[in-house]
Design a protein around this motif. Sequence first.
Motif, short mmCIF file in Angstrom:
data_model
loop_
_atom_site.label_atom_id
_atom_site.label_comp_id
_atom_site.label_asym_id
_atom_site.label_seq_id
_atom_site.Cartn_x
_atom_site.Cartn_y
_atom_site.Cartn_z
N GLY A 20 14.61 90.52 -37.88
CA GLY A 20 15.06 90.19 -39.23
C GLY A 20 16.49 89.68 -39.25
O GLY A 20 17.17 89.78 -40.27
N LEU A 21 16.94 89.12 -38.13
CA LEU A 21 18.32 88.64 -38.01
C LEU A 21 18.33 87.16 -37.66
O LEU A 21 18.38 86.77 -36.49
N PRO A 22 18.26 86.29 -38.67
CA PRO A 22 18.29 84.85 -38.37
C PRO A 22 19.68 84.45 -37.83
O PRO A 22 20.70 84.88 -38.36
N ILE A 23 19.67 83.66 -36.77
CA ILE A 23 20.93 83.28 -36.12
C ILE A 23 21.06 81.78 -35.95
O ILE A 23 20.10 81.03 -36.12
N ALA A 24 22.24 81.39 -35.56
CA ALA A 24 22.52 80.06 -35.04
C ALA A 24 22.93 80.27 -33.58
O ALA A 24 23.46 81.32 -33.23
N ALA A 25 22.66 79.29 -32.73
CA ALA A 25 22.97 79.47 -31.31
C ALA A 25 23.25 78.12 -30.67
O ALA A 25 22.89 77.07 -31.20
N ALA A 26 23.90 78.19 -29.51
CA ALA A 26 24.25 76.97 -28.77
C ALA A 26 24.24 77.25 -27.28
O ALA A 26 24.54 78.35 -26.83
N VAL A 27 23.92 76.21 -26.53
CA VAL A 27 24.13 76.18 -25.09
C VAL A 27 25.10 75.05 -24.83
O VAL A 27 24.93 73.94 -25.36
N VAL A 28 26.14 75.34 -24.06
CA VAL A 28 27.13 74.33 -23.70
C VAL A 28 27.15 74.17 -22.19
O VAL A 28 26.76 75.08 -21.45
N ASP A 29 27.63 73.02 -21.73
CA ASP A 29 27.75 72.79 -20.30
C ASP A 29 29.06 73.39 -19.79
O ASP A 29 29.81 74.02 -20.55
N ALA A 30 29.35 73.20 -18.52
CA ALA A 30 30.53 73.82 -17.90
C ALA A 30 31.84 73.32 -18.49
O ALA A 30 32.87 73.98 -18.35
N GLN A 31 31.83 72.18 -19.15
CA GLN A 31 33.04 71.66 -19.80
C GLN A 31 33.10 72.06 -21.28
O GLN A 31 34.02 71.66 -21.99
N GLY A 32 32.12 72.80 -21.75
CA GLY A 32 32.09 73.23 -23.14
C GLY A 32 31.45 72.25 -24.09
O GLY A 32 31.49 72.44 -25.30
N ARG A 33 30.84 71.20 -23.55
CA ARG A 33 30.16 70.21 -24.41
C ARG A 33 28.78 70.73 -24.79
O ARG A 33 28.08 71.32 -23.96
N PRO A 34 28.36 70.52 -26.04
CA PRO A 34 27.07 71.02 -26.47
C PRO A 34 25.91 70.35 -25.73
O PRO A 34 25.92 69.14 -25.52
N VAL A 35 24.96 71.17 -25.32
CA VAL A 35 23.71 70.68 -24.73
C VAL A 35 22.62 70.75 -25.80
O VAL A 35 21.92 69.79 -26.06
N VAL A 36 22.52 71.93 -26.44
CA VAL A 36 21.56 72.15 -27.52
C VAL A 36 22.20 73.10 -28.53
O VAL A 36 22.87 74.05 -28.15
N MET A 37 21.97 72.82 -29.82
CA MET A 37 22.39 73.71 -30.89
C MET A 37 21.22 73.89 -31.84
O MET A 37 20.52 72.92 -32.13
#
Length: 135
Positions: A20-37
């Motif tokens: 019951g906890l809807p979230i937002a999430a991200a995966v970033v690469d080693a330089q901190g650039r977004p891969v998926v959000m």
Amino acid sequence: SLELATEALRVALETCSKKGLPIAAAVVDAQGRPVVMMAEAGSGGSVFVAMRKAATALEYQLPSSTVGATIVNNTTMLPRMTAVMFISGGALPIWRGTELIGAIAASGAHGEGPIGTQDEICAKSGLDRIAARVR
């Protein structure tokens, strides 16, 4: 890879959603650039907060919860802190053997424990799902 990052975030969102906890999430690469959000409908979290937590995990090569719990009393950690970082729990570094390749982070899972505890549990579920296939 994009496929593994996407799978990890889907698992993280699903894990929190079942609580019951809807979230937002991200995966970033080693330089901190977004891969998926991703953000679940109704989430009070932010992919941008998740990315800031991920920046912390990358810089310190530790879970953001560990950084948050130790930075105040650690004179070597504090000078590395930047305005981009969020030091509450929710982010984990992603390793390929001994190589840091990115971070996964979640935001918005308000529940039991210190701020970010549930975020980190959900992010870890996603990371655990893909860990054996990160090559």
